[in-house]
Scaffold this active site. Structure first.
Site, mmCIF file in Angstrom:
data_model
loop_
_atom_site.group_PDB
_atom_site.id
_atom_site.type_symbol
_atom_site.label_atom_id
_atom_site.label_comp_id
_atom_site.label_asym_id
_atom_site.label_seq_id
_atom_site.Cartn_x
_atom_site.Cartn_y
_atom_site.Cartn_z
ATOM 1 N N ASN A 130 -4.254 -14.605 1.253
ATOM 2 C CA ASN A 130 -5.372 -13.709 0.962
ATOM 3 C C ASN A 130 -5.945 -14.189 -0.628
ATOM 4 O O ASN A 130 -5.408 -14.702 -1.594
ATOM 5 C CB ASN A 130 -4.904 -12.231 0.905
ATOM 6 N N TYR A 142 -2.666 -10.203 15.585
ATOM 7 C CA TYR A 142 -2.522 -9.246 14.536
ATOM 8 C C TYR A 142 -3.768 -7.965 14.634
ATOM 9 O O TYR A 142 -3.440 -6.831 14.751
ATOM 10 C CB TYR A 142 -2.594 -9.673 13.090
ATOM 11 N N ASP A 171 11.914 2.437 6.049
ATOM 12 C CA ASP A 171 11.419 0.936 5.830
ATOM 13 C C ASP A 171 12.553 0.111 6.158
ATOM 14 O O ASP A 171 13.578 0.282 5.741
ATOM 15 C CB ASP A 171 10.808 0.657 4.474
ATOM 16 N N PHE A 180 2.626 3.237 7.574
ATOM 17 C CA PHE A 180 2.270 1.945 7.056
ATOM 18 C C PHE A 180 2.897 0.490 7.807
ATOM 19 O O PHE A 180 2.477 -0.572 7.845
ATOM 20 C CB PHE A 180 2.520 1.821 5.751
ATOM 21 N N SER A 206 -7.457 -1.178 10.332
ATOM 22 C CA SER A 206 -7.985 -2.431 9.417
ATOM 23 C C SER A 206 -9.435 -2.419 9.779
ATOM 24 O O SER A 206 -9.755 -2.455 11.153
ATOM 25 C CB SER A 206 -7.039 -3.789 9.641
ATOM 26 N N ILE A 218 0.729 -1.068 0.146
ATOM 27 C CA ILE A 218 0.200 -0.028 -0.015
ATOM 28 C C ILE A 218 0.766 1.362 -0.024
ATOM 29 O O ILE A 218 0.466 2.151 -0.752
ATOM 30 C CB ILE A 218 -1.149 0.106 1.143
ATOM 31 N N TYR A 245 -8.666 0.150 6.729
ATOM 32 C CA TYR A 245 -9.053 -0.379 5.594
ATOM 33 C C TYR A 245 -9.963 -1.735 5.341
ATOM 34 O O TYR A 245 -9.661 -2.528 6.255
ATOM 35 C CB TYR A 245 -7.588 -0.793 4.742
ATOM 36 N N LYS A 273 -3.544 -3.862 16.143
ATOM 37 C CA LYS A 273 -4.167 -2.845 15.420
ATOM 38 C C LYS A 273 -5.221 -2.005 16.555
ATOM 39 O O LYS A 273 -5.232 -0.847 16.588
ATOM 40 C CB LYS A 273 -5.005 -3.017 14.254
#
Ligand code: NAD
Ligand code: UFG
Length: 346
Positions: free
Chosen positions: A200, A150, A33, A82, A126, A14, A178, A154
């Site tokens: 996914n 996970y 990153d 991100f 999320s 993303i 998202y 968040k």
């Protein structure tokens, strides 16, 4: 002067798409990153697409000293955050790794931001924070609950941001929730590049189409949905990227308004508001690309829910943003990326 933005995790799926959208909108970007789930090649391709070098710093958000150097060298208007680990199954096996990276990492980033008086923050949350929703579509006031580390990571960060907003009125903390990001840049040069066998749906379908995987397993065909398969709100990653530009514009407007009122903690869904079933996505992919996708029905996947789609009203009202691209675009762009880069960035 153009506003400068720090993009943590900007080399990822993303992040790369958002960097292009930010550049097009006139922002200066610095990517930070640790490349734990991405590559230099992805950054090089962004650079080629925007036709100019990108300032890239290889570093970890848990490394406060490294972050301080970055904040000392640049005057940022804000941070788009991100950076994080995102594999649900892995988080169940390695919860400490997930809490350390996603929660401790975010705390260390926020601490350094506070030191340098940078208080505009956009966080990648999320739809997973809504758990199994009581009503559909899901709006931002829906109850939050998570069932895996996970998702918990968040949710914990969301709670931290809420507390931070209460503690100090100067923080502007937009939390973008998202729904299911899919698709790739129209150039076919950047896209999703899973390390391993994809978890996914869309990357799995596209790897079946390109011949890397044999057959799709559809997890459950007895859900109370249109055709028994799970329903999700798939959103094109390019639309999602534009959602970040809209959120930044909103922060800038608040910053320059006479009232200079703070945003506080502001959660906003980024979805299309429409749900599609697994079978509908498979059919759309075949229709758009001409690729047959062999599949079999399998047991439900542990932890999956029947249906999940957003109320997209708040993003439209507040940010003036709405998703524009269709399921057809999502399938076409995924296939363009996958077929021209069968091995991702390798
Ligand atoms: P991604 O893995 O492609 O990108 C995340 C980037 O963060 C990677 O480049 C990785 O190297 C980097 N990173 C991870 N830990 C880091 C650390 N400690 N320090 C510095 N960099 C670090 O994932 P993505 O799909 O682009 O997701 C971006 C964000 O959006 C993540 O926070 C993810 O949890 C969230 N999100 C993703 C989805 C999705 O389905 N893709 C859905 C909802 C939320
Ligand atoms: N599915 C299959 N077969 C597969 C993979 C998925 O049938 O091989 C089904 C799932 O059962 C589900 C749908 O396809 O019904 C979508 O599954 P994904 O794994 O693509 O997406 P999820 O909605 O399960 O979860 C994703 C991310 C989460 C994130 C959530 C909301 O993995 O991290 O979207 O953003 F939190």
């Amino acid at each position: 002067m153009k506003n400068k933005i720090l993009v943590t995790g900007g080399a990822g799926y993303i992040g790369t798409h958002t960097c292009i959208a930010l550049h097009q909108a006139g922002y200066d970007i610095v990517i930070y990153d640790n490349l734990s789930n991405s590559s230099r090649e992805a950054v090089n391709r962004v650079s080629t697409l925007i036709d100019q070098p990108i300032e890239f710093i290889e570093g970890d958000i848990r490394d406060s000293e490294s972050l301080r150097k970055v904040f000392a060298a640049h005057q940022f208007f804000g941070v788009i955050h991100f950076a994080g680990l995102k594999a649900v199954g892995e988080s169940v096996a390695k919860p400490l790794m997930y809490y350390n990276n996603n929660v401790s990492g975010t705390i260390s980033l926020l601490e350094v931001m506070a030191e340098y008086e940078v208080k505009n923050f956009i966080f990648s949350s999320s739809a997973t924070v809504y758990g199994d929703p009581e009503t559909l579509p899901i709006d931002e006031n829906s109850k939050r609950s998570c069932t895996n580390p996970y998702g918990q990571s968040k949710l914990v960060v969301e709670h931290i941001l809420e507390d931070l907003a209460v503690s100090d009125k100067h923080w502007n903390l937009i939390t973008l929730r998202y729904f299911n990001p899919v698709g790739a840049h129209a150039s076919g040069q950047i896209g999703e590049d899973p390390n391993d066998i994809p978890n996914n749906l869309m990357p799995y379908i596209s790897q079946v189409a390109v011949g890397k995987l044999f057959k799709l397993s559809i997890f459950g065909n007895d859900y109370p949905t249109v055709d028994g398969t799970g329903v999700r709100d798939y959103i094109h990653v390019t639309d999602l990227a534009q959602g970040h530009v809209a959120a930044l514009n909103y922060l800038e407007q608040q910053d320059s308004s006479e009232k200079n009122s703070s945003v506080g903690f502001l959660p906003i869904n980024l979805g299309t508001g429409k749900g599609s079933s697994v079978l509908e996505l498979v059919t759309a992919f075949t229709d758009v690309t001409g690729q047959n996708i062999p599949y079999q029905f399998a047991d439900r996947r542990a932890g999956d829910i029947a249906s999940c789609y957003s109320s997209a009203t708040k993003a439209k009202t507040l940010l003036g943003w709405e998703a524009k691209l269709s399921i057809t675009d999502m399938c076409a762009d995924t296939w363009h990326w996958q077929s021209t880069n069968p091995n991702g960035y390798e």
